[in-house]
Design a protein around this motif. Sequence first.
Motif, PDB file in Angstrom:
ATOM      1  N   VAL A 119      26.474  70.653  26.950  1.00 37.27           N
ATOM      2  CA  VAL A 119      26.264  69.321  26.189  1.00 37.27           C
ATOM      3  C   VAL A 119      27.384  68.592  25.819  1.00 37.27           C
ATOM      4  N   MET A 120      28.379  69.202  25.559  1.00 35.80           N
ATOM      5  CA  MET A 120      29.642  68.392  25.249  1.00 35.80           C
ATOM      6  C   MET A 120      30.022  67.638  26.538  1.00 35.80           C
ATOM      7  N   ALA A 121      30.162  68.320  27.663  1.00 38.95           N
ATOM      8  CA  ALA A 121      30.821  67.648  28.780  1.00 38.95           C
ATOM      9  C   ALA A 121      30.073  66.485  29.381  1.00 38.95           C
ATOM     10  N   LEU A 122      28.553  66.773  29.341  1.00 43.24           N
ATOM     11  CA  LEU A 122      27.917  65.947  29.823  1.00 43.24           C
ATOM     12  C   LEU A 122      27.541  64.728  29.030  1.00 43.24           C
ATOM     13  N   ALA A 123      27.666  64.826  27.454  1.00 40.78           N
ATOM     14  CA  ALA A 123      27.843  63.864  26.837  1.00 40.78           C
ATOM     15  C   ALA A 123      28.723  63.104  26.792  1.00 40.78           C
ATOM     16  N   ALA A 124      29.863  63.633  26.933  1.00 39.64           N
ATOM     17  CA  ALA A 124      31.175  62.999  26.840  1.00 39.64           C
ATOM     18  C   ALA A 124      31.525  62.108  28.164  1.00 39.64           C
ATOM     19  N   GLU A 125      30.777  62.654  29.255  1.00 40.63           N
ATOM     20  CA  GLU A 125      30.802  61.604  30.453  1.00 40.63           C
ATOM     21  C   GLU A 125      30.121  60.357  30.254  1.00 40.63           C
ATOM     22  N   ALA A 126      28.934  60.490  29.421  1.00 42.63           N
ATOM     23  CA  ALA A 126      28.272  59.002  29.216  1.00 42.63           C
ATOM     24  C   ALA A 126      28.969  58.311  28.058  1.00 42.63           C
ATOM     25  N   ILE A 127      29.516  58.873  27.038  1.00 43.16           N
ATOM     26  CA  ILE A 127      30.306  58.459  25.922  1.00 43.16           C
ATOM     27  C   ILE A 127      31.428  57.688  26.535  1.00 43.16           C
ATOM     28  N   ALA A 128      32.097  58.116  27.505  1.00 44.56           N
ATOM     29  CA  ALA A 128      33.364  57.674  28.118  1.00 44.56           C
ATOM     30  C   ALA A 128      33.061  56.291  28.678  1.00 44.56           C
ATOM     31  N   GLN A 129      31.713  55.957  29.030  1.00 40.25           N
ATOM     32  CA  GLN A 129      31.522  54.743  29.820  1.00 40.25           C
ATOM     33  C   GLN A 129      31.186  53.704  28.793  1.00 40.25           C
ATOM     34  N   THR A 130      31.051  53.998  27.462  1.00 44.44           N
ATOM     35  CA  THR A 130      30.819  52.972  26.485  1.00 44.44           C
ATOM     36  C   THR A 130      31.976  52.177  26.091  1.00 44.44           C
ATOM     37  N   GLU A 131      31.777  50.881  25.511  1.00 43.74           N
ATOM     38  CA  GLU A 131      32.993  50.197  24.967  1.00 43.74           C
ATOM     39  C   GLU A 131      33.558  50.875  23.934  1.00 43.74           C
ATOM     40  N   PRO A 132      34.959  51.198  23.704  1.00 44.26           N
ATOM     41  CA  PRO A 132      35.481  51.781  22.501  1.00 44.26           C
ATOM     42  C   PRO A 132      35.428  50.593  21.236  1.00 44.26           C
ATOM     43  N   ASP A 133      35.688  51.233  19.961  1.00 45.06           N
ATOM     44  CA  ASP A 133      35.574  50.291  18.855  1.00 45.06           C
ATOM     45  C   ASP A 133      37.066  49.722  18.762  1.00 45.06           C
ATOM     46  N   ALA A 134      37.196  49.151  17.711  1.00 46.41           N
ATOM     47  CA  ALA A 134      38.465  48.412  17.375  1.00 46.41           C
ATOM     48  C   ALA A 134      39.542  49.239  17.401  1.00 46.41           C
ATOM     49  N   ASP A 135      39.325  50.561  16.959  1.00 48.87           N
ATOM     50  CA  ASP A 135      40.432  51.513  17.090  1.00 48.87           C
ATOM     51  C   ASP A 135      40.432  52.318  18.498  1.00 48.87           C
ATOM     52  N   GLY A 136      39.909  52.086  19.040  1.00 46.83           N
ATOM     53  CA  GLY A 136      39.876  52.565  20.464  1.00 46.83           C
ATOM     54  C   GLY A 136      39.174  53.987  20.536  1.00 46.83           C
ATOM     55  N   GLN A 137      38.157  54.297  19.566  1.00 49.23           N
ATOM     56  CA  GLN A 137      37.367  55.248  19.303  1.00 49.23           C
ATOM     57  C   GLN A 137      35.979  55.115  20.266  1.00 49.23           C
ATOM     58  N   ARG A 138      35.472  56.199  20.930  1.00 53.94           N
ATOM     59  CA  ARG A 138      34.144  56.168  21.721  1.00 53.94           C
ATOM     60  C   ARG A 138      33.259  57.217  21.091  1.00 53.94           C
ATOM     61  N   GLY A 139      33.918  58.268  20.371  1.00 55.40           N
ATOM     62  CA  GLY A 139      32.800  59.067  20.144  1.00 55.40           C
ATOM     63  C   GLY A 139      33.362  60.300  19.463  1.00 55.40           C
ATOM     64  N   VAL A 140      32.638  61.502  18.897  1.00 62.31           N
ATOM     65  CA  VAL A 140      32.988  62.555  18.258  1.00 62.31           C
ATOM     66  C   VAL A 140      32.142  63.648  18.841  1.00 62.31           C
ATOM     67  N   VAL A 141      32.706  64.908  19.096  1.00 65.85           N
ATOM     68  CA  VAL A 141      31.677  65.860  19.255  1.00 65.85           C
ATOM     69  C   VAL A 141      31.866  67.181  18.332  1.00 65.85           C
ATOM     70  N   ILE A 142      30.985  67.637  17.647  1.00 65.06           N
ATOM     71  CA  ILE A 142      30.962  68.467  16.562  1.00 65.06           C
ATOM     72  C   ILE A 142      30.453  69.667  16.895  1.00 65.06           C
ATOM     73  N   ASN A 143      31.341  70.886  17.427  1.00 72.43           N
ATOM     74  CA  ASN A 143      30.663  72.173  17.608  1.00 72.43           C
ATOM     75  C   ASN A 143      30.564  73.169  16.562  1.00 72.43           C
ATOM     76  N   THR A 144      29.509  74.100  16.674  1.00 72.84           N
ATOM     77  CA  THR A 144      29.459  75.078  15.602  1.00 72.84           C
ATOM     78  C   THR A 144      29.747  76.385  16.126  1.00 72.84           C
ATOM     79  N   ALA A 145      30.881  77.076  15.393  1.00 76.22           N
ATOM     80  CA  ALA A 145      31.310  78.477  15.580  1.00 76.22           C
ATOM     81  C   ALA A 145      30.528  79.392  14.340  1.00 76.22           C
ATOM     82  N   SER A 146      31.314  80.040  13.776  1.00 76.88           N
ATOM     83  CA  SER A 146      30.909  80.927  12.829  1.00 76.88           C
ATOM     84  C   SER A 146      32.121  81.894  12.241  1.00 76.88           C
ATOM     85  N   ILE A 147      31.934  82.166  10.995  1.00 72.72           N
ATOM     86  CA  ILE A 147      32.961  82.918  10.652  1.00 72.72           C
ATOM     87  C   ILE A 147      33.161  84.199  11.190  1.00 72.72           C
TER      88      ILE A 147
END
Length: 253
Positions: A119-147
Amino acid sequence: MQTANTTAIVTGGASGLGAATAAALAAAGSRVVALDLAAACEAGPSVEGVHYQPTDVTSEEEVRAAVAVASDDPSRPLRIVVNCAGIGPSTRILGRKGVHDLALFRKVVEINLVGSFTVMALAAEAIAQTEPDADGQRGVVINTASIAAFDGQVGQAAYSSSKGGIVGLTLPAARDLAQYGIRVVTIAPGIVETPMLATVSDEFRAGLAAGVPFPQRLARPEEYAKLALAIVDHDYLNGETIRMDGALRMAPR
C-alpha cells in the motif's frame, strides 16, 4: 500538512484503529478511501466523507485499483496513507500440537508487513505525481507497528516479526521517499480497546489495564487517530517510530 481538501487512504478502515482514523480524517476535511475486506466493508460503519473500498492488501491488483480510486480527484489530491490492516494470531514456535504452522507465519507477515509495504509503495507512486505544497510536501505515510515489535511475548513470534519489520522499514522508507516530499512515520500502539478484545471478559481486560503504568487503562482507538492526525500536521516528524503505550513494557507472558 493540511488535511482539508485532500484524499486519505486508510487500510483496515472498517473497524478498530482504522475506523477511528478514517472518521477523524473525514471530520478534519479529508476525503477518505477506507480499504478493508469485502465482508468488513459491508458490516462496518457508515461515516460521512468515508468511501469503503473492498480491498485485500495482499493483492497488488486490488491495491492498485484502490489507489486509482483515491487518485481520481485532482482537486483533492492523495496526500495521506494510514496502514492499520493487520492480524495477530498467537502460536508458539513449538507447542503441544507441534511446530508453528508455517503457512500461518507467512500469512501474518504477508498481511502485516508486505501488505503495508504494498500500500505504501503503490500509494507513494501516485502521490509523487501530485503537485507539492508551498513547502515541497506531497504526502505522509503512517504505518502501524506494535510494542510487540520490541517486547514480543510468548506466542507472538509471527506477529512480533511482522511488526518488527514495520519498525525496520520506517527509516529507509523515509529516506527513499524524501526526494518526493513524502514523510514516513510509524505508530507502535500498546494494548488498545479494539474488536480483537471484544470477546474477552471484563476481568481479563482489567488485568491488562492494571499492567499499564499510566494512565492505568487500555488505549482507545480515538487516541491512535488523534496521534495520526498530529503526525500529519507536524511536518518535521519523519523516519520515526512513536510508542503509544502508557509506558507499558510487556512481560514474557
